[in-house]
Design an enzyme around this catalytic site. Structure first.
Site, PDB file in Angstrom:
ATOM      1  N   ASP A  15       0.824  -1.208   0.000  1.00 54.19           N
ATOM      2  CA  ASP A  15       0.000   0.000   0.000  1.00 54.19           C
ATOM      3  C   ASP A  15       0.863   1.266   0.000  1.00 54.19           C
ATOM      4  O   ASP A  15       1.959   1.275   0.554  1.00 54.19           O
ATOM      5  CB  ASP A  15      -0.916  -0.012   1.236  1.00 54.19           C
ATOM      6  CG  ASP A  15      -2.054   0.992   1.112  1.00 54.19           C
ATOM      7  OD1 ASP A  15      -2.416   1.350  -0.028  1.00 54.19           O
ATOM      8  OD2 ASP A  15      -2.573   1.419   2.157  1.00 54.19           O
ATOM      9  N   GLY A  18      -0.268   5.388  -4.452  1.00 53.93           N
ATOM     10  CA  GLY A  18      -0.922   6.641  -4.833  1.00 53.93           C
ATOM     11  C   GLY A  18      -0.282   7.824  -4.125  1.00 53.93           C
ATOM     12  O   GLY A  18       0.021   8.856  -4.754  1.00 53.93           O
ATOM     13  N   ARG A  28      -1.295   9.078 -10.200  1.00 48.69           N
ATOM     14  CA  ARG A  28      -1.252   7.897  -9.328  1.00 48.69           C
ATOM     15  C   ARG A  28      -0.642   6.684 -10.038  1.00 48.69           C
ATOM     16  O   ARG A  28       0.026   5.853  -9.427  1.00 48.69           O
ATOM     17  CB  ARG A  28      -2.660   7.561  -8.835  1.00 48.69           C
ATOM     18  CG  ARG A  28      -3.233   8.580  -7.866  1.00 48.69           C
ATOM     19  CD  ARG A  28      -4.655   8.180  -7.460  1.00 48.69           C
ATOM     20  NE  ARG A  28      -4.692   6.873  -6.832  1.00 48.69           N
ATOM     21  CZ  ARG A  28      -4.509   6.675  -5.527  1.00 48.69           C
ATOM     22  NH1 ARG A  28      -4.299   7.678  -4.719  1.00 48.69           N
ATOM     23  NH2 ARG A  28      -4.557   5.455  -5.039  1.00 48.69           N
ATOM     24  N   HIS A  32       1.960   3.359  -9.193  1.00 44.72           N
ATOM     25  CA  HIS A  32       1.752   1.919  -9.412  1.00 44.72           C
ATOM     26  C   HIS A  32       2.907   1.327 -10.228  1.00 44.72           C
ATOM     27  O   HIS A  32       3.342   0.205  -9.984  1.00 44.72           O
ATOM     28  CB  HIS A  32       0.415   1.676 -10.113  1.00 44.72           C
ATOM     29  CG  HIS A  32      -0.769   2.073  -9.280  1.00 44.72           C
ATOM     30  ND1 HIS A  32      -0.908   1.691  -7.959  1.00 44.72           N
ATOM     31  CD2 HIS A  32      -1.862   2.832  -9.555  1.00 44.72           C
ATOM     32  CE1 HIS A  32      -2.038   2.185  -7.467  1.00 44.72           C
ATOM     33  NE2 HIS A  32      -2.633   2.890  -8.419  1.00 44.72           N
ATOM     34  N   GLU A  62     -12.486  -4.562  -3.799  1.00 41.81           N
ATOM     35  CA  GLU A  62     -13.027  -3.203  -3.593  1.00 41.81           C
ATOM     36  C   GLU A  62     -12.333  -2.154  -4.474  1.00 41.81           C
ATOM     37  O   GLU A  62     -12.839  -1.037  -4.617  1.00 41.81           O
ATOM     38  CB  GLU A  62     -12.891  -2.800  -2.127  1.00 41.81           C
ATOM     39  CG  GLU A  62     -13.816  -3.552  -1.177  1.00 41.81           C
ATOM     40  CD  GLU A  62     -13.397  -4.993  -0.911  1.00 41.81           C
ATOM     41  OE1 GLU A  62     -12.184  -5.288  -1.016  1.00 41.81           O
ATOM     42  OE2 GLU A  62     -14.275  -5.831  -0.626  1.00 41.81           O
ATOM     43  N   ASN A  63     -11.180  -2.505  -5.037  1.00 42.22           N
ATOM     44  CA  ASN A  63     -10.441  -1.512  -5.824  1.00 42.22           C
ATOM     45  C   ASN A  63     -11.140  -1.137  -7.138  1.00 42.22           C
ATOM     46  O   ASN A  63     -10.783  -0.152  -7.780  1.00 42.22           O
ATOM     47  CB  ASN A  63      -8.993  -1.969  -6.093  1.00 42.22           C
ATOM     48  CG  ASN A  63      -8.095  -1.910  -4.870  1.00 42.22           C
ATOM     49  OD1 ASN A  63      -7.185  -2.719  -4.702  1.00 42.22           O
ATOM     50  ND2 ASN A  63      -8.340  -0.953  -3.978  1.00 42.22           N
ATOM     51  N   GLU A 195       1.728 -13.007  12.498  1.00 45.98           N
ATOM     52  CA  GLU A 195       2.299 -11.794  13.100  1.00 45.98           C
ATOM     53  C   GLU A 195       2.146 -10.651  12.101  1.00 45.98           C
ATOM     54  O   GLU A 195       2.302 -10.857  10.896  1.00 45.98           O
ATOM     55  CB  GLU A 195       3.787 -12.010  13.417  1.00 45.98           C
ATOM     56  CG  GLU A 195       4.036 -13.055  14.476  1.00 45.98           C
ATOM     57  CD  GLU A 195       3.425 -12.699  15.823  1.00 45.98           C
ATOM     58  OE1 GLU A 195       3.378 -11.495  16.170  1.00 45.98           O
ATOM     59  OE2 GLU A 195       2.984 -13.627  16.519  1.00 45.98           O
TER      60      GLU A 195
HETATM   61  C1  IPE Z   1      -5.361  -2.682   0.009  1.00 49.67           C
HETATM   62  O1  IPE Z   1      -5.070  -1.341  -0.157  1.00 49.67           O
HETATM   63  C2  IPE Z   1      -5.386  -3.376  -1.320  1.00 49.67           C
HETATM   64  C3  IPE Z   1      -4.105  -3.501  -2.015  1.00 49.67           C
HETATM   65  C4  IPE Z   1      -2.943  -3.126  -1.562  1.00 49.67           C
HETATM   66  C5  IPE Z   1      -4.175  -4.125  -3.303  1.00 49.67           C
HETATM   67  P1  IPE Z   1      -6.228  -0.238  -0.271  1.00 49.67           P
HETATM   68  O2  IPE Z   1      -5.537   1.052  -0.488  1.00 49.67           O
HETATM   69  O3  IPE Z   1      -7.228  -0.642  -1.276  1.00 49.67           O
HETATM   70  O4  IPE Z   1      -6.888  -0.309   1.179  1.00 49.67           O
HETATM   71  P2  IPE Z   1      -7.804   0.759   1.925  1.00 49.67           P
HETATM   72  O5  IPE Z   1      -8.901   1.158   0.979  1.00 49.67           O
HETATM   73  O6  IPE Z   1      -6.950   1.914   2.276  1.00 49.67           O
HETATM   74  O7  IPE Z   1      -8.303   0.046   3.151  1.00 49.67           O
HETATM   75  C1  IPE Z   2      -1.805   0.163  -3.306  1.00 50.77           C
HETATM   76  O1  IPE Z   2      -1.508   1.519  -3.337  1.00 50.77           O
HETATM   77  C2  IPE Z   2      -2.038  -0.401  -4.690  1.00 50.77           C
HETATM   78  C3  IPE Z   2      -3.442  -0.734  -4.954  1.00 50.77           C
HETATM   79  C4  IPE Z   2      -4.424  -0.701  -4.097  1.00 50.77           C
HETATM   80  C5  IPE Z   2      -3.748  -1.165  -6.305  1.00 50.77           C
HETATM   81  P1  IPE Z   2      -2.663   2.608  -3.314  1.00 50.77           P
HETATM   82  O2  IPE Z   2      -3.040   2.932  -4.698  1.00 50.77           O
HETATM   83  O3  IPE Z   2      -3.781   2.176  -2.421  1.00 50.77           O
HETATM   84  O4  IPE Z   2      -1.902   3.829  -2.652  1.00 50.77           O
HETATM   85  P2  IPE Z   2      -2.495   4.873  -1.622  1.00 50.77           P
HETATM   86  O5  IPE Z   2      -2.967   4.102  -0.433  1.00 50.77           O
HETATM   87  O6  IPE Z   2      -3.613   5.596  -2.312  1.00 50.77           O
HETATM   88  O7  IPE Z   2      -1.342   5.761  -1.302  1.00 50.77           O
HETATM   89 MG    MG Z   3      -4.126   2.422  -0.443  1.00 52.05          MG
END
Ligand code: IPE
Ligand code: IPE
Ligand code: MG
Length: 240
Positions: A15, A18, A28, A32, A62-63, A195
């Site tokens: 995570d 973005g 963003r 990635h 959910e993405n 853990e």
């Molecule tokens: C979890 O990250 C999913 C992945 C890393 C693929 P998200 O960014 O989607 O999680 P939330 O929405 O902050 O909980």
């Molecule tokens: C995780 O990074 C990758 C995916 C969920 C695909 P994010 O895209 O959620 O990055 P943040 O959390 O918005 O910084």
């Molecule tokens: Mg995220």
């Protein structure tokens, strides 16, 4: 124990892509792309450290709710990764599995998954599970439906055997980068005794040092699995 420990199975919520991009005034998707570089590094470091199974969360159920442009960019990036990364992984002895709901994914992508799995099926050095269009709740429901369809009674064993990670033991360590401390519908069943280490590092910046810091923290944990500390500690060696 106060030394780094090597988990048999390491799971990662990658995570922070973005935010990594936004801080640099980049789109963003640039985050990635950099995240894919970090994954390549992490696979190499995991191989060097002798980690047996690496499971990464790449795209959650959910993405799909993200802006269309980001979702299609992620799909495109996965296509690039399939073409460019799989041959190297094959050479490195990595056995790849794509874990998640394949319904609703483009046919070409599903074929790419199948080909990558086929091409690396004989590899034994490390298992890499890429969780894509994956959700822990989806996984439990599809497992329950499979048991129902075949008339098998649900028990802990049969349900675990029908889950999409039945080919590997449960994770020993979960790392979540990006500073948030939540599971976000990742391996809900399999994390029962895992853990957890939460790292402030954004995923694109995650390097060997950050990995080793997490492994050091893991080495300091005492895993009791419901027992007392006295039961969980190894008995001191007796003098002969
Ligand atoms: C979890 O990250 C999913 C992945 C890393 C693929 P998200 O960014 O989607 O999680 P939330 O929405 O902050 O909980
Ligand atoms: C995780 O990074 C990758 C995916 C969920 C695909 P994010 O895209 O959620 O990055 P943040 O959390 O918005 O910084
Ligand atoms: Mg995220």
């Amino acid at each position: 124990m106060t030394r780094p420990a090597v988990p048999g199975h390491l799971a990662i919520v990658m995570d922070g892509n973005g935010r990594w991009a936004t801080r640099r005034f980049l789109p963003r998707l640039a985050g990635h792309r950099q995240g894919l570089e970090a994954l390549r590094r992490c696979v190499g470091a995991s191989l060097e450290r002798g980690i047996g199974v690496l499971t990464v969360f790449a795209f959650s159920s959910e993405n799909w709710q993200r802006p269309g442009e980001e979702v299609s960019g992620l799909m495109e990036l996965l296509g690039v990764a399939l073409r460019k990364e799989v041959p190297a992984l094959r050479e490195q002895g990595v056995q790849i599995h794509f874990v998640g709901d394949r319904a609703g994914l483009a046919r070409a992508m599903v074929e790419g998954f199948e080909q990558a799995e086929l091409d690396t099926a004989d590899n034994q050095r490390m298992v890499l599970n890429v969780c894509f269009n994956y959700g822990g709740r989806w996984d439990m429901v599809q497992a329950a439906q499979r048991l129902l369809a075949s008339g098998v009674d649900p028990t802990e064993e049969t349900l675990a055997g029908a889950l999409s990670l039945a080919h590997v033991p449960d994770p020993d360590l979960l790392i979540r980068t990006g500073g948030d401390q939540r599971v976000s519908n990742f391996l809900l069943w399999q994390l029962a005794y895992t853990e957890m280490v939460f790292s402030e590092t954004l995923w694109p910046d995650f390097d060997e040092r950050a990995l080793d810091a997490a492994l050091l923290e893991f080495g300091q944990r005492e895993r009791r699995f419901g027992r007392t500390a006295e039961q969980a500690r190894p008995a001191p060696a007796r003098a002969a």
